[in-house]
Every structure is written in C-alpha cells, then in structure tokens.
Design a protein around this motif. Sequence first.
Motif, PDB file in Angstrom:
ATOM      1  N   HIS A 168      24.055 -50.681  35.144  1.00 40.27           N
ATOM      2  CA  HIS A 168      24.199 -50.220  36.499  1.00 40.27           C
ATOM      3  C   HIS A 168      23.722 -49.178  36.821  1.00 40.27           C
ATOM      4  CE1 HIS A 168      26.661 -49.220  40.526  1.00 40.27           C
ATOM      5  NE2 HIS A 168      27.308 -48.873  39.474  1.00 40.27           N
ATOM      6  N   VAL A 178      29.177 -51.133  42.019  1.00 40.98           N
ATOM      7  CA  VAL A 178      28.212 -52.507  41.155  1.00 40.98           C
ATOM      8  C   VAL A 178      27.724 -54.028  41.901  1.00 40.98           C
ATOM      9  CG1 VAL A 178      28.302 -53.660  38.719  1.00 40.98           C
ATOM     10  CG2 VAL A 178      29.742 -51.710  39.776  1.00 40.98           C
ATOM     11  N   GLU A 182      24.769 -57.705  38.968  1.00 37.72           N
ATOM     12  CA  GLU A 182      25.151 -56.613  37.710  1.00 37.72           C
ATOM     13  C   GLU A 182      26.650 -57.469  37.196  1.00 37.72           C
ATOM     14  OE1 GLU A 182      22.810 -51.928  39.432  1.00 37.72           O
ATOM     15  OE2 GLU A 182      24.913 -52.964  39.939  1.00 37.72           O
TER      16      GLU A 182
END
Length: 202
Positions: A168, A178, A182
């Motif tokens: 991330h 995020v 991801e």
Amino acid sequence: MPMITDKEILILYYSQHGAVRQMAQLVARGVEQVAGVRARLRTVAKISTVCETTTPGIPDEGAPYAELCDLKECIGIAVGSPTRFGNMAAPMKYFWDGTGSLWMQHSLVGKPAAFFTSTGSMHGGQESTLLSMMLPLMHHGMIIVGLPYSEPELSTTQQGGTPYGASHFAGMANDHPVSEDEKRLCIALGKRLAQTALKLAA
C-alpha cells in the motif's frame, strides 16, 4: 461426537498509523473466504530501540499481542509491517528474533507464509521490506506464498501491489486510503494463503 473446529491462519502485524492494521483485516477477510479456515489476528508490541524494552501489558485497542503459541497452533502465517528504510519495522524484527526456541524445535517447518506492507512514498522500499520479512521465515523452513499475475490488479494497479506480497502507498502524511486494487490484492493474498495452508496441512 467431537466438535469440528476450523483451522487457523495467523495474521501477524505491526501498525503505527493504521494502514497495515487495515491491510491485516483485509487479508483476514480473504482467509475466511476459504471454507474450514479462520483468521487469528495478532499484533506485536512497540519497542524502544535504545534499551530494548517493549510496551507492557495488553494493547489499548486492536488485536492482542502475539505469543509463540500462536505461531505453533496456526497452519499458516501472514506477516505485515510498515517500511523502515526498506526493511521491516523494529518491533516486528524484535518479535522474530525471539523465536529461536521454535526454530530449535522445527515448529514452523513446512507451513506457508505470506507478506504485506505499507510505505509513505511510492518507491520507499515496498518490495525490499517484503523480502526482508521473508528471511527469518525461510530460516524457519516456511514456504513462501506470493501473489501471481493471474490476479488482474497486479498488472493494473497504479499504487501498491507486488508479486512478493500485498502493498500500500500511504503517502508522506499517511493520508492515502487503501485503494480498491490494493484491497482486492490483500484479500486475494489471504485467500491464496489459506488455500495453500489447507493443502499442505492435509
């Protein structure tokens, strides 16, 4: 008739600003998409690198602190840490430095392991941090599980995501949430780890 219980995957993480903790929860979600497996979330204590003292007691929030029995009891392990100059954070390294008794007993040999990390800059050492976390686990005889390119987000992500594990990009102010790619890669990593662990445990 004995009660059938699910096998467990340990999600072991250290998080300072919350991103790695969120990733751990996403990896756990992926683990629990696999029938017969559930996630066990654990964290590690902060440590003073000046005098090697750890935070005492129980965390104020989040997962409990990990103990060596967590490593022994689970059939697979996912390890997550923020990046510190291209390496895992000191609290995570300190925890693994204390697992010599398990190494002596070969307790982790043959179990699968996966990895995840978060960095403040795009090229701040995501892949080297993932690789650094692999080293002690390879000495324990564990089997490394990464992310294959059959996961489409690995080829399309504009932020985190590597074949070595989930990652991330948090931004220098830790203000980048995020991303959807991801998130999907974290979930995919947890699912793949759980599937692999079940096959190896059988």
